[in-house]
Motif scaffolding. Sequence first.
Motif: not given
Length: 480
Positions: A306-311, A322-327
């Motif tokens: 789950l990738a939120v605001n991830t580029q 595995v979740a990422t935010i703002g990276v």
Amino acid sequence: MKKVIPVVLGGGIGTRLWPLSRAGLPKQFLVFSGTNSLFQQAIQRVNVINAEDITVGQTIVVANEEHRFLVLEQLRELSSVSANILLEPVGRNTAPALTLAALQASSEGDDPILVVTPADQYVADPAAFSAALQRAVRVAASGAIATLGVDPDRPETGYGYIRCIGEPGKSGEYAVAEFVEKPDIETARTYVASGDYAWNSGIFVLKASVWLNALQQFRADIWDAASKAWTGRTLDTPFSRPDRHTFESIPPDSIDYAVIEKCPGSSFAIAMVPLSADWSDLGAWDAVWQVGRKDQDGNVLQGDTLAVNTQDSVIYASTRLVATIGVSNLVVVETADAILVAEKSQSQQIKKIVDTLKSEKRNEHTLHRKVHRPWGWYDSIDEGGRFKVKRIQVKPEASLSLQMHHHRAEHWVVVSGTAEVTKGDKTLILKENQSIYIPLGEVHRLANPGKIPLELIEVQSGSYLGEDDIVRFDDNYGRH
């Protein structure tokens, strides 16, 4: 008619793709796209050289002894391909490996053209790859050495380069002026801007006799030891094993260093055939991102993520969310026993982590928690003082060795399928939800007589629970 023998070199470890790639299950046997591993894709690519003047013989695979059952199982899944499997008792780099393959290919009395490829590369356009190989085979038929050079689309510090001169020949090949090592970024930019350099793919096409003659000229020490190891080989169908003692004495060196880089300006002609097939050696996680299928934010996602605001990141989940935010520009790789978080630009440094794990004698550089065996696999799901719990799966009609343990007892509970258990001088059949206790020191064996996988839970208890506490009396797979 030109006879071609594909040679697939499968002995690497792929430390820069840790924690997914490990010594016991290296990257060539992993699936990064589609349904086939990199090893299987390599086998398929070099077996489809479609041309009227080329015939393809039986593939030769050179692999490490420790990976023999991985090789065998993955070849079995490719029902249309058969192979001679040469097993190295220890790693000695690619020059000795190719020497074994050349000796095997020459053993029938002819002088075939060898198409030599690593087992761990990625190619997005197999048709373009096959076309380049056809041109390289025609170059090699004249007695020259052909190498595939990749047209660089960016300055890359992780690859070696080939400098070419002159106009292309009738097969589109260029004369090679020199090979240069991995450059720094400014030098790489200069190479790409000049238009005179190609990436070195590590793929070579040459007659078996050309390799053996060049090796004798440039590295007679490797030739002497490798040829003696080959003469002392033993056959254990489908495996060929060079003499271990002699092979261990071979000086380790690569194909490039031992021979190829010495060829320009020598009596051995060498040419570069351009390859434009979206090629990558997948040497590190930034390369996985480079060739991977990206979402709208430039992320390569695999598994439960789950990738939120991830580029522009690689997020790889093996066993859990595995979740990422703002990276951005990250590599996040999760396995059952290790998690890697790194800047994508630092992917080449992951080898330092692996080296540290090795120096501290930790198992995470060697095996995953889930360990594959020729009979199936086991997953060590929990352990503590004097106990360990494993989930075990046994393939249909497969069996573990007849064995005993000095330091542990075992309790098995069948979850699904049918278990045939040898316990001392008795043989019992266990069905779902049935169990059995194996006391310390009892000779025993577990087998699956059925047509579906057998799954069970094993609880070990005792003073020592290491995998080396196994005394084997009989084994279907030749393990001691």
